[in-house]
Design an enzyme around this catalytic site. Structure first.
Site, mmCIF file in Angstrom:
data_model
loop_
_atom_site.group_PDB
_atom_site.id
_atom_site.type_symbol
_atom_site.label_atom_id
_atom_site.label_comp_id
_atom_site.label_asym_id
_atom_site.label_seq_id
_atom_site.Cartn_x
_atom_site.Cartn_y
_atom_site.Cartn_z
ATOM 1 N N SER A 1 0.803 -1.226 0.000
ATOM 2 C CA SER A 1 0.000 0.000 0.000
ATOM 3 C C SER A 1 0.834 1.275 0.000
ATOM 4 C CB SER A 1 -0.907 0.005 1.236
ATOM 5 O OG SER A 1 -0.125 -0.155 2.401
ATOM 6 N N GLY B 1 -9.783 7.899 0.178
ATOM 7 C CA GLY B 1 -9.341 9.281 0.259
ATOM 8 C C GLY B 1 -10.374 10.290 -0.192
ATOM 9 N N THR C 1 -6.563 7.251 6.795
ATOM 10 C CA THR C 1 -6.338 6.187 5.826
ATOM 11 C C THR C 1 -7.706 5.707 5.325
ATOM 12 O OG1 THR C 1 -5.360 3.999 5.493
ATOM 13 C CG2 THR C 1 -6.242 4.452 7.659
ATOM 14 N N GLY C 2 -7.712 5.018 4.214
ATOM 15 C CA GLY C 2 -8.980 4.539 3.673
ATOM 16 C C GLY C 2 -9.323 5.280 2.393
ATOM 17 N N ARG D 1 -4.934 10.037 -10.574
ATOM 18 C CA ARG D 1 -5.781 10.230 -9.392
ATOM 19 C C ARG D 1 -4.902 10.526 -8.167
ATOM 20 N NH1 ARG D 1 -6.144 7.649 -4.093
ATOM 21 N NH2 ARG D 1 -8.285 7.789 -3.363
ATOM 22 N N VAL D 2 -5.279 11.549 -7.436
ATOM 23 C CA VAL D 2 -4.584 11.879 -6.188
ATOM 24 C C VAL D 2 -5.587 11.717 -5.056
ATOM 25 C CG1 VAL D 2 -3.559 13.787 -4.895
ATOM 26 C CG2 VAL D 2 -2.891 13.402 -7.266
ATOM 27 N N GLY D 3 -5.167 11.041 -3.999
ATOM 28 C CA GLY D 3 -6.061 10.819 -2.867
ATOM 29 C C GLY D 3 -5.887 11.875 -1.793
ATOM 30 N N ASP D 4 -6.258 11.516 -0.587
ATOM 31 C CA ASP D 4 -6.201 12.472 0.524
ATOM 32 C C ASP D 4 -4.800 12.634 1.112
ATOM 33 O OD1 ASP D 4 -6.498 9.746 1.375
ATOM 34 O OD2 ASP D 4 -6.825 10.464 3.413
ATOM 35 N N THR E 1 -2.603 3.157 3.635
ATOM 36 C CA THR E 1 -1.754 4.335 3.783
ATOM 37 C C THR E 1 -0.977 4.144 5.065
ATOM 38 O OG1 THR E 1 -3.517 5.704 2.865
ATOM 39 C CG2 THR E 1 -1.845 6.863 4.125
ATOM 40 N N THR F 1 1.485 6.943 0.605
ATOM 41 C CA THR F 1 0.646 5.854 0.096
ATOM 42 C C THR F 1 0.857 5.636 -1.398
ATOM 43 O OG1 THR F 1 -1.648 5.054 -0.020
ATOM 44 C CG2 THR F 1 -1.311 7.376 -0.488
HETATM 45 N N1 GLY Z 1 -6.113 7.163 1.689
HETATM 46 C C1 GLY Z 1 -5.339 6.832 0.584
HETATM 47 C C2 GLY Z 1 -5.964 7.130 -0.707
HETATM 48 O O1 GLY Z 1 -7.166 7.248 -0.814
HETATM 49 O O2 GLY Z 1 -5.243 7.238 -1.670
#
Ligand code: GLY
Length: 272
Positions: free
Chosen positions: A38, A191, A188-189, A165-168, A137, A155
């Site tokens: 991850s 995003g 985490t999870g 794609r960019v997450g949180d 993450t 992550t």
């Molecule tokens: N929390 C990690 C993501 O959504 O990329």
């Protein structure tokens, strides 16, 4: 992967490093571990079979931040994020620009896609079924004896995500926020759901207003439930300026590690 990370962070701090050195050293352990699927090298790739990493760091004393998004070929994304903070006039570099910057800073380029991740991606392409452990993450929050705080979040993002794609995790206030006048939080999870509520900022602001860390993360997760219901997985951690910890998640399975007074241990987060 939490235990070796907090142990490495504690070693760094014990060896004279700053709290920022410590959190970056801590997350580097899973970033460089090809068996952690991850984060960093070994992370699950996007739908095109390319590993793209997101990371951020925040210094809780100066409130300076650095972040990278969709970074390819460099495993230690949090360290690159730190250089963005320290060596540029910017806060966030993405994609080709982030890689070019990392190269210029002397970071080593490597193939991030391991054989195991490639096989999983090929199976997903053939069957369109996500394999277990499809996204996670590591967020690491640190507090030193003088009250200084820092955080790092890194992550490979959701498995089989769209390219770009960019997450949180690299979005300061979503996946990470640290202000040592109040506390720090990380997520985490999924995003997208954390971004929608500025989850880590929300938890830190709750602590600033007097919430203990457990109430703060539960309030942030309750906001996510208002938007998304209970079927998504999001986990959050918070640490306040006095060293109290909060941890909760919407689904079971979210574990976290704590290193305190020379000892490290794993805990299960409260499931809401
Ligand atoms: N929390 C990690 C993501 O959504 O990329």
């Amino acid at each position: 992967h939490g235990l070796p990370a907090v142990e490495a962070a504690a070693r760094e701090l014990g060896g004279g490093g700053t709290i920022l050195d410590a959190v970056v050293a801590g997350v580097e352990v899973p970033e460089l571990d090809p068996d952690v699927t991850s984060v960093g090298r070994g992370g699950w790739p996007n739908e095109a079979g390319v590993v793209q990493l997101d990371a951020s760091v925040m210094d809780g004393t100066t409130r300076r931040v650095g972040a990278v998004g969709a970074l390819e070929k460099v495993a230690t994304a949090a360290a690159v994020a730190r250089r963005v903070m320290e060596e540029t006039r910017h806060a966030f570099l993405v994609g080709a620009g982030a890689l070019e910057f990392a190269r210029a800073q002397g970071f080593e380029e490597t193939e991030l896609l391991t054989e195991r991740a490639k096989v999983a991606w090929e199976r997903w392409k053939a069957e369109r079924e996500a394999e277990e452990g499809g996204g996670d993450t590591i967020g690491l929050l640190g507090l030193d004896a003088s009250g200084r705080m820092a955080g790092a979040c890194t992550t490979s993002g959701l498995a089989w995500k769209m390219p770009g794609r960019v997450g949180d995790s690299p979005i300061v206030g979503a996946g990470l926020y640290v202000d040592d006048r109040a506390g720090g939080a990380t997520a985490t999870g999924v995003g997208e759901e954390v971004i929608r509520v500025c989850g880590s900022f929300l938890a830190v602001e709750r602590m600033r207003s007097g919430d203990d860390p457990q109430s703060a993360v539960e309030a942030a997760l309750a906001r996510i439930v208002e938007n998304a219901g209970r079927t998504v997985q999001v986990g959050m951690l918070a640490l306040d300026r006095t060293g109290r910890i909060g941890a909760a998640s919407l689904q079971s399975g979210f574990r976290y590690a704590v290193h305190r007074a020379g000892r490290a241990a794993m805990f299960d987060a409260k499931v809401l």
